[in-house]
Design a protein around this motif. Structure first.
Motif, mmCIF file in Angstrom:
data_model
loop_
_atom_site.group_PDB
_atom_site.id
_atom_site.type_symbol
_atom_site.label_atom_id
_atom_site.label_comp_id
_atom_site.label_asym_id
_atom_site.label_seq_id
_atom_site.Cartn_x
_atom_site.Cartn_y
_atom_site.Cartn_z
ATOM 1 N N ASP A 90 34.070 28.957 63.880
ATOM 2 C CA ASP A 90 33.028 29.208 62.879
ATOM 3 C C ASP A 90 33.104 30.612 62.298
ATOM 4 O O ASP A 90 32.181 31.067 61.636
ATOM 5 N N ARG A 91 34.210 31.320 62.527
ATOM 6 C CA ARG A 91 34.443 32.623 61.883
ATOM 7 C C ARG A 91 35.497 32.490 60.786
ATOM 8 O O ARG A 91 35.821 33.456 60.111
ATOM 9 N N GLU A 92 36.043 31.301 60.616
ATOM 10 C CA GLU A 92 37.079 31.081 59.615
ATOM 11 C C GLU A 92 36.467 31.153 58.214
ATOM 12 O O GLU A 92 35.346 30.702 58.009
ATOM 13 N N PRO A 93 37.212 31.705 57.264
ATOM 14 C CA PRO A 93 36.685 31.810 55.899
ATOM 15 C C PRO A 93 36.262 30.452 55.318
ATOM 16 O O PRO A 93 35.269 30.377 54.598
ATOM 17 N N CYS A 94 36.969 29.395 55.657
ATOM 18 C CA CYS A 94 36.620 28.081 55.114
ATOM 19 C C CYS A 94 35.316 27.548 55.704
ATOM 20 O O CYS A 94 34.655 26.703 55.106
ATOM 21 N N ARG A 95 34.942 28.039 56.861
ATOM 22 C CA ARG A 95 33.704 27.590 57.511
ATOM 23 C C ARG A 95 32.498 28.440 57.095
ATOM 24 O O ARG A 95 31.367 28.004 57.213
ATOM 25 N N THR A 96 32.753 29.656 56.636
ATOM 26 C CA THR A 96 31.660 30.568 56.300
ATOM 27 C C THR A 96 31.434 30.704 54.795
ATOM 28 O O THR A 96 30.508 31.384 54.378
ATOM 29 N N SER A 97 32.261 30.058 54.004
ATOM 30 C CA SER A 97 32.170 30.166 52.546
ATOM 31 C C SER A 97 30.932 29.455 52.009
ATOM 32 O O SER A 97 30.556 28.383 52.467
ATOM 33 N N ASP A 98 30.320 30.059 50.999
ATOM 34 C CA ASP A 98 29.172 29.448 50.333
ATOM 35 C C ASP A 98 29.599 28.575 49.147
ATOM 36 O O ASP A 98 28.777 27.878 48.575
ATOM 37 N N GLU A 99 30.883 28.665 48.779
ATOM 38 C CA GLU A 99 31.382 27.932 47.622
ATOM 39 C C GLU A 99 32.560 27.048 48.020
ATOM 40 O O GLU A 99 33.712 27.461 47.932
ATOM 41 N N PRO A 100 32.304 25.820 48.425
ATOM 42 C CA PRO A 100 33.403 24.957 48.860
ATOM 43 C C PRO A 100 34.415 24.637 47.759
ATOM 44 O O PRO A 100 35.578 24.392 48.056
ATOM 45 N N ASP A 101 34.009 24.680 46.500
ATOM 46 C CA ASP A 101 34.931 24.370 45.410
ATOM 47 C C ASP A 101 36.095 25.351 45.311
ATOM 48 O O ASP A 101 37.165 24.988 44.827
ATOM 49 N N GLN A 102 35.907 26.554 45.788
ATOM 50 C CA GLN A 102 36.977 27.543 45.692
ATOM 51 C C GLN A 102 38.199 27.141 46.515
ATOM 52 O O GLN A 102 39.296 27.617 46.269
ATOM 53 N N TRP A 103 38.046 26.245 47.450
ATOM 54 C CA TRP A 103 39.148 25.817 48.314
ATOM 55 C C TRP A 103 39.998 24.740 47.669
ATOM 56 O O TRP A 103 40.976 24.276 48.260
ATOM 57 N N PHE A 104 39.656 24.354 46.444
ATOM 58 C CA PHE A 104 40.405 23.301 45.779
ATOM 59 C C PHE A 104 41.062 23.774 44.489
ATOM 60 O O PHE A 104 41.450 22.965 43.663
ATOM 61 N N HIS A 105 41.206 25.081 44.316
ATOM 62 C CA HIS A 105 41.927 25.624 43.168
ATOM 63 C C HIS A 105 43.414 25.583 43.470
ATOM 64 O O HIS A 105 43.828 25.698 44.612
ATOM 65 N N GLU A 106 44.210 25.446 42.446
ATOM 66 C CA GLU A 106 45.656 25.355 42.639
ATOM 67 C C GLU A 106 46.407 26.602 42.176
ATOM 68 O O GLU A 106 47.606 26.562 42.051
ATOM 69 N N ASP A 107 45.707 27.681 41.913
ATOM 70 C CA ASP A 107 46.439 28.876 41.502
ATOM 71 C C ASP A 107 47.065 29.543 42.726
ATOM 72 O O ASP A 107 46.696 29.294 43.858
ATOM 73 N N GLU A 108 48.055 30.360 42.471
ATOM 74 C CA GLU A 108 48.821 30.979 43.560
ATOM 75 C C GLU A 108 47.971 31.875 44.456
ATOM 76 O O GLU A 108 48.296 32.098 45.602
ATOM 77 N N ASP A 109 46.875 32.412 43.931
ATOM 78 C CA ASP A 109 46.034 33.301 44.717
ATOM 79 C C ASP A 109 45.066 32.548 45.630
ATOM 80 O O ASP A 109 44.350 33.168 46.412
ATOM 81 N N ALA A 110 45.044 31.240 45.533
ATOM 82 C CA ALA A 110 44.106 30.463 46.343
ATOM 83 C C ALA A 110 44.340 30.700 47.839
ATOM 84 O O ALA A 110 43.404 30.723 48.625
ATOM 85 N N GLY A 111 45.570 30.908 48.221
ATOM 86 C CA GLY A 111 45.889 31.148 49.624
ATOM 87 C C GLY A 111 45.318 32.444 50.167
ATOM 88 O O GLY A 111 45.170 32.601 51.381
ATOM 89 N N LEU A 112 44.972 33.368 49.275
ATOM 90 C CA LEU A 112 44.384 34.622 49.723
ATOM 91 C C LEU A 112 43.017 34.406 50.364
ATOM 92 O O LEU A 112 42.531 35.257 51.107
ATOM 93 N N LEU A 113 42.414 33.263 50.089
ATOM 94 C CA LEU A 113 41.124 32.946 50.703
ATOM 95 C C LEU A 113 41.227 32.912 52.226
ATOM 96 O O LEU A 113 40.250 33.162 52.922
ATOM 97 N N CYS A 114 42.391 32.606 52.729
ATOM 98 C CA CYS A 114 42.593 32.465 54.173
ATOM 99 C C CYS A 114 42.969 33.783 54.860
ATOM 100 O O CYS A 114 43.163 33.801 56.076
#
Length: 104
Positions: A28-52
């Motif tokens: 529950d400390r992972e960025p994908c678990r703490t994000s308030d915007e779930p849609d950001q995890w479905f972008h296909e730009d090259e910078d999307a991986g920086l979310l992790c």
């Protein structure tokens, strides 16, 4: 003129995950678990991986996603977009073909 209605088709069978690669133990400390915007995890730009970046299970997540393409087909998994994962699958397939050709 008649209009065809769009009907959703749902899978009829459950696709099991590869048992050789366990799903990461989440804290529950992972960025994908703490994000308030779930849609950001479905972008296909090259910078999307920086979310992790800084994720404690980044490597395990990437391994799981690559081992389970049918379950991780969309979104960012292990710091990779679906396009980046598809590129890895293609490279692996070409490498396997070359190995088979050499062995034959």
């Amino acid at each position: 003129m008649t209009m065809k209605s769009k009907r959703r088709v749902y899978p009829t069978e459950v696709i099991p995950a590869d048992p050789a690669v366990p799903y990461p133990q989440l804290t529950d400390r992972e960025p994908c678990r703490t994000s308030d915007e779930p849609d950001q995890w479905f972008h296909e730009d090259e910078d999307a991986g920086l979310l992790c970046q800084g994720c404690p299970v980044l490597a395990q997540c990437a391994l799981w996603a690559l081992a389970n393409p049918q379950l991780s087909a969309y979104g960012v998994w292990g710091g990779m977009t679906s396009r980046q994962r598809a590129s890895i699958y293609r490279r692996r397939a070409r490498a396997q073909q070359k190995q088979q050709q050499v062995a034959a």
